[in-house]
Design a protein around this motif. Structure first.
Motif, short mmCIF file in Angstrom:
data_model
loop_
_atom_site.label_atom_id
_atom_site.label_comp_id
_atom_site.label_asym_id
_atom_site.label_seq_id
_atom_site.Cartn_x
_atom_site.Cartn_y
_atom_site.Cartn_z
N LEU A 1 -14.33 3.61 5.36
CA LEU A 1 -13.95 3.31 3.98
C LEU A 1 -13.03 4.38 3.39
O LEU A 1 -12.15 4.08 2.60
N HIS A 2 -13.23 5.64 3.81
CA HIS A 2 -12.28 6.68 3.39
C HIS A 2 -10.88 6.34 3.90
O HIS A 2 -9.90 6.46 3.17
N GLY A 3 -10.80 5.93 5.17
CA GLY A 3 -9.50 5.55 5.74
C GLY A 3 -8.89 4.36 5.02
O GLY A 3 -7.71 4.35 4.69
N ALA A 4 -9.76 3.36 4.74
CA ALA A 4 -9.28 2.17 4.04
C ALA A 4 -8.79 2.53 2.64
O ALA A 4 -7.77 2.00 2.17
N SER A 5 -9.48 3.46 1.97
CA SER A 5 -9.06 3.80 0.61
C SER A 5 -7.75 4.56 0.60
O SER A 5 -6.92 4.38 -0.30
N ALA A 6 -7.52 5.42 1.62
CA ALA A 6 -6.23 6.11 1.71
C ALA A 6 -5.11 5.07 1.89
O ALA A 6 -4.06 5.14 1.24
N ALA A 7 -5.36 4.07 2.75
CA ALA A 7 -4.36 3.02 2.96
C ALA A 7 -4.17 2.20 1.68
O ALA A 7 -3.05 1.82 1.33
N ALA A 8 -5.28 1.94 0.96
CA ALA A 8 -5.19 1.16 -0.28
C ALA A 8 -4.32 1.86 -1.32
O ALA A 8 -3.59 1.21 -2.08
N VAL A 9 -4.39 3.21 -1.35
CA VAL A 9 -3.54 3.95 -2.29
C VAL A 9 -2.07 3.71 -1.94
O VAL A 9 -1.24 3.45 -2.83
N GLY A 10 -1.74 3.77 -0.66
CA GLY A 10 -0.37 3.48 -0.24
C GLY A 10 0.05 2.08 -0.66
O GLY A 10 1.16 1.87 -1.17
N LEU A 11 -0.86 1.12 -0.49
CA LEU A 11 -0.57 -0.27 -0.86
C LEU A 11 -0.32 -0.41 -2.35
O LEU A 11 0.66 -1.03 -2.77
N ILE A 12 -1.19 0.18 -3.20
CA ILE A 12 -1.00 -0.06 -4.64
C ILE A 12 0.26 0.63 -5.16
O ILE A 12 0.94 0.08 -6.02
N PHE A 13 0.59 1.81 -4.60
CA PHE A 13 1.83 2.44 -5.05
C PHE A 13 3.05 1.62 -4.63
O PHE A 13 4.01 1.49 -5.37
N ALA A 14 2.99 1.08 -3.42
CA ALA A 14 4.10 0.22 -2.98
C ALA A 14 4.22 -1.02 -3.88
O ALA A 14 5.32 -1.41 -4.28
N THR A 15 3.06 -1.60 -4.21
CA THR A 15 3.07 -2.76 -5.12
C THR A 15 3.66 -2.38 -6.47
O THR A 15 4.47 -3.13 -7.04
N GLY A 16 3.26 -1.21 -6.98
CA GLY A 16 3.78 -0.74 -8.26
C GLY A 16 5.30 -0.60 -8.25
O GLY A 16 5.99 -1.04 -9.17
N VAL A 17 5.82 0.01 -7.18
CA VAL A 17 7.27 0.20 -7.07
C VAL A 17 7.98 -1.16 -7.00
O VAL A 17 8.99 -1.39 -7.67
N GLN A 18 7.40 -2.09 -6.20
CA GLN A 18 8.04 -3.41 -6.07
C GLN A 18 8.01 -4.18 -7.38
O GLN A 18 8.99 -4.82 -7.77
N LEU A 19 6.88 -4.09 -8.10
CA LEU A 19 6.80 -4.73 -9.41
C LEU A 19 7.84 -4.15 -10.35
O LEU A 19 8.52 -4.86 -11.08
N GLY A 20 7.96 -2.82 -10.30
CA GLY A 20 8.93 -2.14 -11.16
C GLY A 20 10.36 -2.57 -10.86
O GLY A 20 11.13 -2.87 -11.78
#
Lengths: 191, 186
Positions: free
Chosen positions: A119-138
């Motif tokens: 879950l630590h690994g998944a959460s690190a990956a999730a952070v990458g995902l949400i920042f990428a989503t944020g940039v794409q939304l922007g």
């Protein structure tokens, strides 16, 4: 374009439910909008592309998740209130049951070292995902450089001053709406 | 039990109205209320459930159901689901019907235009809150673990910026597999 659309009274509630159930069960990895478009516009021909984009714009402006707001708007458009309920139930059911099960399993096994490590690994990956989503939304949404001021104000309010999201939403939201206020003095025209 | 259900109802109905531009906007408040105020779960547990929720299909905040389940079992899950999804559904239903009639109303465009950057800001603020939480969790495992976590996050970020062809759920699964080997010892 319109004549290729299905007439909405011919669409059964069960069809609406199962179309949204399928989206709710298969839209892994977020980006539900793409799955919705593929189903509602391309596959079922229940909506034109223009209507879809219009519904998506409303969904993004209002509180609520895009996926559920779209379900309510499209369901209502197709079959009124019962359609909205059918669509909403369909899109929510698979994920809700899954996350209910996850809650139960996590309660029993969440503290096992192997599970925690994963879950630590998944959460690190999730952070990458949400920042990428944020940039794409922007990239998609921000039209002017000045928009970045409102983005920054919201981030500073929440992450630096630790203000409540509610205050930031109303404060910065009001400021931004005022910034984009109607230009002319045509008060009271065409309400 | 009744008190807990009522608290869940209140918290998640309130959170639901903050989700302008998506669930991430409500994340900082979700953390404050569920972790700091009500102690329903730890920050680490919230982040873990949120991350698993990113892999689930459908509306991406369905992880709130698992918080309800933790606090008050099936009934808790049901209460949270209703509280979090019903208010905005009703609001959207009402505004949706009004929206086209507001076509000529000059403020409609101002609201739409103005809230768009605010929604992005709230999304980014939620992401930063979540990122900070993950760093705090992994700092406890030592500096090698932090480097690994940053490497995972940056690779996922870069992959998704470069290509749209890969499903993010697989990347999170990949992160979990790397984590199984990298973060085990802690």
């Amino acid at each position: 374009m319109n004549d290729t659309l299905k007439i909405s009274r011919d669409i059964k509630l069960s069809q609406i439910f199962s179309a949204f159930l399928l989206i709710g069960a298969t839209s892994f990895g977020g980006g539900v909008a793409a799955y919705l478009r593929a189903s509602l516009v391309a596959r079922h021909r229940w909506l034109t592309d223009a209507a879809f984009v219009n519904f998506l714009a409303i969904s993004q402006t209002l509180p609520g998740l895009n996926a559920t707001n779209m379900a309510v708007l499209v369901g209502d458009h197709l079959r009124g209130a019962p359609g909205a309920v059918a669509a909403m139930a369909g899109i929510c059911l698979p994920g809700a049951l899954l996350m209910f099960a996850v809650g139960m399993i996590y309660g029993h096994h969440g503290d096992q070292p192997a599970v925690t490590a994963m879950l630590h690994g998944a959460s690190a990956a999730a952070v990458g995902l949400i920042f990428a989503t944020g940039v794409q939304l922007g990239q998609k949404t921000l039209e002017r450089l000045g928009d970045l001021v409102f983005v920054a104000l919201a981030i500073i309010g929440i992450n630096v001053f630790h203000l409540s999201v509610l205050y930031v939403l109303f404060g910065v939201g009001a400021l931004a709406i005022w910034w984009y206020r109607p230009k002319t003095g045509r008060k009271g025209s065409s309400q | 039990m009744i008190n807990q259900l009522f608290a869940l109802l209140k918290v998640f109905a309130y959170l639901s109205l903050l989700t302008v531009g998506g669930g991430m906007a409500a994340f900082p408040e979700l953390k404050t209320l569920t972790v700091d105020v009500h102690h329903w779960l730890t920050s680490t547990q919230l982040i873990h459930l949120y991350s698993v929720g990113q892999m689930a299909p459908g509306p991406n905040m369905m992880m709130v159901v698992s918080i309800g389940e933790r606090v008050a079992g099936s009934l808790g899950a049901l209460v949270v689901f209703m509280a979090f999804f019903l208010p905005t559904a009703v609001l959207t239903f009402a505004v949706g019907r009004l929206w086209n009639r507001l076509e000529g109303w000059p403020w409609r465009n101002a609201i739409q235009r103005g809230l768009a950057p605010v929604a992005i800001g709230l999304f980014m603020a939620g992401s930063i809150t979540m990122g900070k939480g993950v760093i705090t969790d992994i700092l406890a495992l030592g500096s090698v673990a932090v480097c690994t976590a940053v490497a995972i996050a940056v690779s996922v970020f870069a992959t998704l910026i470069v290509t749209h062809r890969i499903n993010p759920a697989f990347l999170i699964l990949g992160g979990a597999l790397i984590g199984l080997f990298a973060f085990r010892s802690g």
